[in-house]
Design a protein around this motif. Structure first.
Motif, PDB file in Angstrom:
ATOM      1  N   ALA A 184      24.295  48.034  52.430  1.00  0.00           N
ATOM      2  CA  ALA A 184      23.539  49.261  52.665  1.00  0.00           C
ATOM      3  C   ALA A 184      22.692  49.179  53.933  1.00  0.00           C
ATOM      4  CB  ALA A 184      22.650  49.561  51.451  1.00  0.00           C
ATOM      5  N   LYS A 185      21.605  48.414  53.885  1.00  0.00           N
ATOM      6  CA  LYS A 185      20.773  48.292  55.075  1.00  0.00           C
ATOM      7  C   LYS A 185      20.005  46.982  55.035  1.00  0.00           C
ATOM      8  CE  LYS A 185      16.995  51.168  53.197  1.00  0.00           C
ATOM      9  NZ  LYS A 185      16.137  52.327  53.494  1.00  0.00           N
ATOM     10  N   GLY A 186      19.818  46.424  56.198  1.00  0.00           N
ATOM     11  CA  GLY A 186      19.162  45.141  56.335  1.00  0.00           C
ATOM     12  C   GLY A 186      19.839  44.321  57.407  1.00  0.00           C
ATOM     13  N   ALA A 187      19.067  43.560  58.158  1.00  0.00           N
ATOM     14  CA  ALA A 187      19.624  42.656  59.156  1.00  0.00           C
ATOM     15  C   ALA A 187      19.954  41.339  58.470  1.00  0.00           C
ATOM     16  CB  ALA A 187      18.630  42.443  60.288  1.00  0.00           C
ATOM     17  N   TYR A 188      21.107  40.774  58.782  1.00  0.00           N
ATOM     18  CA  TYR A 188      21.538  39.579  58.082  1.00  0.00           C
ATOM     19  C   TYR A 188      22.227  38.610  59.044  1.00  0.00           C
ATOM     20  CZ  TYR A 188      26.036  42.042  58.146  1.00  0.00           C
ATOM     21  OH  TYR A 188      27.162  42.711  58.547  1.00  0.00           O
ATOM     22  N   GLY A 189      21.908  37.340  58.871  1.00  0.00           N
ATOM     23  CA  GLY A 189      22.533  36.288  59.648  1.00  0.00           C
ATOM     24  C   GLY A 189      22.325  34.976  58.935  1.00  0.00           C
ATOM     25  N   TYR A 190      22.605  33.895  59.646  1.00  0.00           N
ATOM     26  CA  TYR A 190      22.453  32.568  59.051  1.00  0.00           C
ATOM     27  C   TYR A 190      21.968  31.621  60.136  1.00  0.00           C
ATOM     28  CZ  TYR A 190      27.212  32.173  60.991  1.00  0.00           C
ATOM     29  OH  TYR A 190      28.309  32.201  61.812  1.00  0.00           O
ATOM     30  N   ALA A 191      21.075  30.704  59.735  1.00  0.00           N
ATOM     31  CA  ALA A 191      20.411  29.846  60.710  1.00  0.00           C
ATOM     32  C   ALA A 191      20.643  28.377  60.418  1.00  0.00           C
ATOM     33  CB  ALA A 191      18.910  30.135  60.727  1.00  0.00           C
ATOM     34  N   ALA A 192      20.846  27.601  61.471  1.00  0.00           N
ATOM     35  CA  ALA A 192      20.964  26.148  61.380  1.00  0.00           C
ATOM     36  C   ALA A 192      19.613  25.517  61.691  1.00  0.00           C
ATOM     37  CB  ALA A 192      22.022  25.645  62.359  1.00  0.00           C
ATOM     38  N   GLU A 193      19.422  24.319  61.187  1.00  0.00           N
ATOM     39  CA  GLU A 193      18.165  23.602  61.396  1.00  0.00           C
ATOM     40  C   GLU A 193      18.341  22.575  62.503  1.00  0.00           C
ATOM     41  OE1 GLU A 193      14.730  21.388  58.658  1.00  0.00           O
ATOM     42  OE2 GLU A 193      16.735  21.753  57.843  1.00  0.00           O
ATOM     43  N   ILE A 194      17.339  22.477  63.388  1.00  0.00           N
ATOM     44  CA  ILE A 194      17.389  21.458  64.440  1.00  0.00           C
ATOM     45  C   ILE A 194      16.438  20.307  64.153  1.00  0.00           C
ATOM     46  CG2 ILE A 194      18.158  23.067  66.216  1.00  0.00           C
ATOM     47  CD1 ILE A 194      15.291  23.126  67.287  1.00  0.00           C
ATOM     48  N   SER A 195      15.595  20.439  63.136  1.00  0.00           N
ATOM     49  CA  SER A 195      14.705  19.345  62.759  1.00  0.00           C
ATOM     50  C   SER A 195      15.528  18.142  62.299  1.00  0.00           C
ATOM     51  CB  SER A 195      13.761  19.776  61.638  1.00  0.00           C
ATOM     52  OG  SER A 195      12.855  20.761  62.091  1.00  0.00           O
ATOM     53  N   SER A 196      14.929  16.978  62.393  1.00  0.00           N
ATOM     54  CA  SER A 196      15.668  15.750  62.101  1.00  0.00           C
ATOM     55  C   SER A 196      15.932  15.545  60.624  1.00  0.00           C
ATOM     56  CB  SER A 196      14.900  14.536  62.649  1.00  0.00           C
ATOM     57  OG  SER A 196      13.616  14.450  62.044  1.00  0.00           O
ATOM     58  N   GLY A 197      15.142  16.178  59.744  1.00  0.00           N
ATOM     59  CA  GLY A 197      15.297  16.000  58.310  1.00  0.00           C
ATOM     60  C   GLY A 197      15.625  17.293  57.602  1.00  0.00           C
ATOM     61  N   LYS A 198      15.883  17.173  56.296  1.00  0.00           N
ATOM     62  CA  LYS A 198      16.207  18.345  55.480  1.00  0.00           C
ATOM     63  C   LYS A 198      15.153  18.502  54.382  1.00  0.00           C
ATOM     64  CE  LYS A 198      19.524  15.485  52.886  1.00  0.00           C
ATOM     65  NZ  LYS A 198      20.868  15.409  52.280  1.00  0.00           N
ATOM     66  N   ASP A 199      13.907  18.269  54.746  1.00  0.00           N
ATOM     67  CA  ASP A 199      12.801  18.286  53.805  1.00  0.00           C
ATOM     68  C   ASP A 199      12.019  19.590  53.917  1.00  0.00           C
ATOM     69  OD1 ASP A 199      10.342  17.595  55.819  1.00  0.00           O
ATOM     70  OD2 ASP A 199      12.167  16.520  56.364  1.00  0.00           O
ATOM     71  N   THR A 200      11.107  19.783  52.990  1.00  0.00           N
ATOM     72  CA  THR A 200      10.331  21.024  52.922  1.00  0.00           C
ATOM     73  C   THR A 200       9.432  21.248  54.139  1.00  0.00           C
ATOM     74  OG1 THR A 200      10.406  21.118  50.515  1.00  0.00           O
ATOM     75  CG2 THR A 200       8.566  22.243  51.572  1.00  0.00           C
TER      76      THR A 200
END
Length: 404
Positions: free
Chosen positions: A76-92
């Motif tokens: 319907a409506k909304g902007a949508y995409g997907y983002a990659a992380e460049i930080s060295s870890g996958k933590d909070t």
């Protein structure tokens, strides 16, 4: 735009990231795999009409390139995409700081997977500083498993349960009544002060209640003690420019309370959504309401509960119209995540994944934002929205959020 709202669907990955092989996380996909598992076990397709209408499913299909069962929906409506992380870890902290414009480009310190895992020198310093001359655990563990295994001994002896995980973290579990909540917080603050040489990102207080291993349960009084981000985030820049930053849930803890104007604690997804809506009723112009929905991660991702995760997503989806209704015409809502935690994956740790990057306002068209090279695109977008100085990382997509 008068106000911004960020809802972090903690752990909601949508396909393994380009560098997932370095983390052993190919082909993790939190959303696709929980949807597949849910259909396999219940013979029902997960139904997320509001999230899907904003473009969540399309973003996941583009990021993960993997089909999965999903109930019928209309884009319907909304902007949508997907983002990659460049930080060295996958933590909070890394995920949140990066979305606020400050990626973590250094390596955190981690405790080894051996048992015991904590250095003797550190333990000696903790014993001397706290006056408690022992710890239980001293290993890598799941938080729910370790309180079931050691909770009764903890209650009997008064010795705190200390453990770690694949994240850069020192966790302390203690009984709210028999050990004491204030005592637990003080213990964790003391440990935090001793960890700088080890480059550990967080100390987490994990209080629990109950009488036996059969009924021990963690409470909502968790507290995170984080180091400061390595440079000013968009939160800092907004507050310095006279804006108002509202933390809902554990956001203030993640940012070590820096750049935060007001904070609200809440337990459970519904309570966190309720608190967000209440702030939408009163937050002034030039406000950022920043909410972390931690339960997706701690209750379902880490516990590898794909059914519970799917049901929680459906329940959250049904709350979205309430959030939309509370928004003013010039408010802008963002939905994203800080990492993945595929509930069908081996182990119990986070997974290196793309995260959704969704945006909504009342007059938005359906816009494909495509692949974003860093979570910091969100921080840069908010900086442009509030006319702040440009951040060092990220590219704003504000101009793509076209109006019908």
């Amino acid at each position: 735009m008068a106000r911004a709202i960020i809802l972090v669907m903690d752990s909601f990955g949508i396909g393994h990231a380009p560098d997932a092989d370095k983390f052993g996380d190919v082909p993790a996909n939190t959303f696709a795999h929980l949807a597949q598992y849910y259909y396999q076990e219940t013979k029902q397709q997960i139904a997320l009409p509001h999230l899907a209408s904003m473009g969540l499913v399309d973003a996941c299909l583009a990021a993960g390139k993997e089909q999965f069962p999903i109930a019928n929906y209309q884009l319907a409506k909304g902007a949508y995409g997907y983002a990659a992380e460049i930080s060295s870890g996958k933590d909070t902290p890394s995920g949140h700081w990066e979305m606020a414009g400050v990626p973590v480009l250094f390596d955190w310190g981690y405790f080894p997977t051996t048992t015991p895992c904590f250095p003797e020198k550190l333990l000696s310093e903790i014993y001397q500083a706290t006056g408690i001359n022992a710890v239980l655990g001293n290993c890598h563990a799941s938080g729910t498993e370790i309180i079931a295994r050691l909770g009764e001994e903890h209650v009997k002896t008064g010795i705190p349960i200390c453990y770690t995980s694949a994240d850069s973290v020192f966790q302390v579990a203690a009984h709210e009544e028999y050990f004491g909540l204030d005592k637990l917080y003080q213990y964790c603050e003391t440990v935090r002060s001793l960890l700088d040489d080890y480059n550990i990102g967080r100390v987490i207080a994990r209080p629990f209640v109950g009488e036996t291993k059969e009924d021990f349960v963690r409470t909502g009084n968790r507290r995170d003690y984080s180091v400061l981000p390595p440079s000013p985030t968009v939160l800092d820049k907004l507050t310095l420019a006279g804006g108002h930053v509202i933390s809902v849930g554990k956001i203030a803890d993640i940012f070590a309370h820096q750049g935060i104007s007001e904070k609200t604690k809440a337990t459970g997804i519904d309570a966190l959504v309720d608190a967000t809506i209440e702030h939408l009723k009163t937050a002034p112009e030039k406000s950022l309401i920043f909410t972390n929905l931690v339960n997706f991660d701690q209750d379902y991702g880490h516990r590898r509960d794909a059914i519970g995760y799917a049901e929680a997503l459906e329940a959250f989806d049904q709350r979205l119209p309430e959030i939309f209704a509370a928004m003013q015409d010039d408010d802008l809502l963002f939905l994203t995540a800080d990492h993945g935690c595929d509930p069908t994956w081996h182990g119990s740790d986070h997974t290196r994944e793309y995260v959704p990057m969704l945006a909504y306002h009342h007059n938005i068209a359906s816009v494909d934002l495509g692949e974003r090279s860093t979570f910091a695109d969100l921080g840069q977008t908010i900086a442009e929205m509030f006319d702040l100085h440009q951040l060092d990382y990220g590219s704003s997509f504000l101009q793509k959020l076209t109006f019908k």
